[in-house]
Scaffold this active site. Structure first.
Site, mmCIF file in Angstrom:
data_model
loop_
_atom_site.group_PDB
_atom_site.id
_atom_site.type_symbol
_atom_site.label_atom_id
_atom_site.label_comp_id
_atom_site.label_asym_id
_atom_site.label_seq_id
_atom_site.Cartn_x
_atom_site.Cartn_y
_atom_site.Cartn_z
ATOM 1 N N LYS A 1 -98.905 -15.265 50.631
ATOM 2 C CA LYS A 1 -98.397 -14.838 49.234
ATOM 3 C C LYS A 1 -98.696 -15.868 48.311
ATOM 4 O O LYS A 1 -99.069 -15.760 47.299
ATOM 5 C CB LYS A 1 -97.176 -14.560 49.150
ATOM 6 C CG LYS A 1 -96.553 -13.380 50.071
ATOM 7 C CD LYS A 1 -95.258 -12.972 49.704
ATOM 8 C CE LYS A 1 -94.570 -12.641 50.789
ATOM 9 N NZ LYS A 1 -93.431 -13.576 51.371
ATOM 10 N N LYS B 1 -104.096 -19.166 57.333
ATOM 11 C CA LYS B 1 -103.765 -17.628 57.165
ATOM 12 C C LYS B 1 -103.692 -17.209 55.915
ATOM 13 O O LYS B 1 -103.249 -18.051 55.092
ATOM 14 C CB LYS B 1 -102.504 -17.597 58.066
ATOM 15 C CG LYS B 1 -100.892 -17.868 57.206
ATOM 16 C CD LYS B 1 -99.807 -17.468 57.856
ATOM 17 C CE LYS B 1 -98.769 -17.794 56.691
ATOM 18 N NZ LYS B 1 -98.609 -16.568 55.511
ATOM 19 N N LYS C 1 -95.696 -26.878 54.492
ATOM 20 C CA LYS C 1 -95.202 -26.381 53.156
ATOM 21 C C LYS C 1 -94.570 -27.873 52.214
ATOM 22 O O LYS C 1 -94.836 -27.937 51.111
ATOM 23 C CB LYS C 1 -94.188 -25.516 53.049
ATOM 24 C CG LYS C 1 -94.608 -24.021 53.437
ATOM 25 C CD LYS C 1 -93.703 -22.955 53.089
ATOM 26 C CE LYS C 1 -94.436 -21.614 53.286
ATOM 27 N NZ LYS C 1 -93.658 -20.466 52.915
#
Ligand code: ATP
Ligand code: MG
Length: 328
Positions: A197, A194, A112
């Site tokens: 959101k 994966k 991230k």
């Protein structure tokens, strides 16, 4: 054997079928008990920038999703993380207890923050310590999560063991509870990553997507140019569609049964059938969600009752921790 569970989801975007198959559905099927606790982790969501009005709405929306998916509000506690201040307080204590080396090894942090190391918040690095606090405050047996959270639950265990060793037994050491199938649903447009959101428009099927949108996303899903329908993990896109089909298909068909059913049909046939089972699988959730949306006061009451029910457990754990550490 105890079965008390703690788990949570960030109100950082709309819920997708990965969150459902990897987490919520397992909470509903296996851990829908008086001793289980489900959190809306708003303090985690703000590790990246959030729009305040949207965040407020998403917290309520996620509460309705939990209930629509089948959590029994007469048994489990559902609450908002920031409503119980002990989370932030124990989170800070764990930041002080955790070596920087442990934190910087977390793959999610690396992913991230990858292209924006200097700009990403300190909170993004500290987030797994807050997650450890979320879980350990309630002395639960296990944490039902998707595969991507395994490393954070293992860090939680390490933190609990370190504290217990250095200051005496204050924490139960919880297990990660991860199912074999559905623990890592992949992105439709990029099946080596994966479903998430925070992905692009064709990354994920959202739980509240209309049948037309579900159809368009599945028909566009990335696959290779083969024809044979087999559960082969090497064919990431096909494997992902087959897994989604498997988990939504009525009557729990086995993998050989599914392969036989689609023999000779090509990917088009599988995609069409997957649209159908996903639309039907999500229909009752969407109906319940619409019904709950008629009475927002009801949602507020559930969140208040949830926090009131479990606050004493959090307070007791934190008070013992502080006493053992000589704080206060
Ligand atoms: P974000 O991109 O903001 O991190 P997310 O989709 O990863 O969002 P989280 O709130 O971080 O969602 O995770 C909530 C739960 O859903 C966790 O238990 C996580 O393991 C599970 N989960 C998330 N994505 C998937 C997925 N693709 N497949 C299976 N489980 C998933
Ligand atoms: Mg995540």
């Amino acid at each position: 054997m105890g079965k008390s569970a703690f788990s949570g989801i960030q109100p950082s975007g709309d819920m997708h079928i990965g969150n459902y198959l990897g987490a919520i559905r397992n909470w509903v099927v296996d851990y829908n008990t008086d001793e289980s606790i489900y959190c809306i982790v708003d303090l985690h969501a703000i590790t990246v920038p959030q729009d305040p009005e949207l965040l407020r709405n998403r917290i309520r929306s996620l509460t309705k999703i939990y209930i629509s998916c089948g959590l029994d509000i007469n048994k489990v506690a559902i609450f908002v993380q920031s409503h119980i201040k002990e989370h932030a307080e124990l989170g800070w204590i764990f930041q002080c207890l955790t070596p920087l080396g442990w934190a910087s090894r977390m793959t999610q942090y690396k992913e991230k923050s990858a292209d924006k190391k200097e700009q990403s918040s300190v909170g993004l690095l500290a987030y797994p310590m807050l997650m450890a606090a979320d879980i350990l405050l309630y002395q639960v047996d296990g944490v039902p999560v998707g595969d991507d959270q395994k490393q954070h639950v293992e860090l939680t265990r390490d933190i609990a063991q370190k504290f217990n060793r250095e200051y005496g037994e204050a924490f139960k050491v919880p297990e990660p509870w991860i199912r074999d199938s559905g623990a890592r649903v992949m992105a439709l447009d990029e099946p080596t990553k994966k479903m998430s959101k925070s992905g692009g428009p064709n990354n994920a099927i959202m739980l509240l997507d209309s049948p037309a949108v579900i159809k368009s996303k599945i028909m566009k899903a990335t696959t290779d140019s083969g024809r044979e329908i087999k559960f082969n993990p090497e064919q990431a896109g096909l494997y992902n569609l087959l897994t989604i089909y498997e988990l939504f298909a009525p009557g729990n068909p086995t993998r050989p049964e599914i392969e036989e059913q689609f023999a000779g049909q090509g990917y088009g046939g599988l995609k069409k059938a997957t649209v159908e089972v996903v639309v039907e699988g999500l229909r009752p959730i969407q109906e319940k969600y619409a019904e709950l949306s008629k009475d927002e006061g009801y949602v507020e009451q559930i969140l208040k009752d949830g926090a009131d029910k479990i606050r004493p457990i959090a307070a007791k754990t934190l008070s013992e921790v502080k006493q053992r550490m000589g704080i206060g």
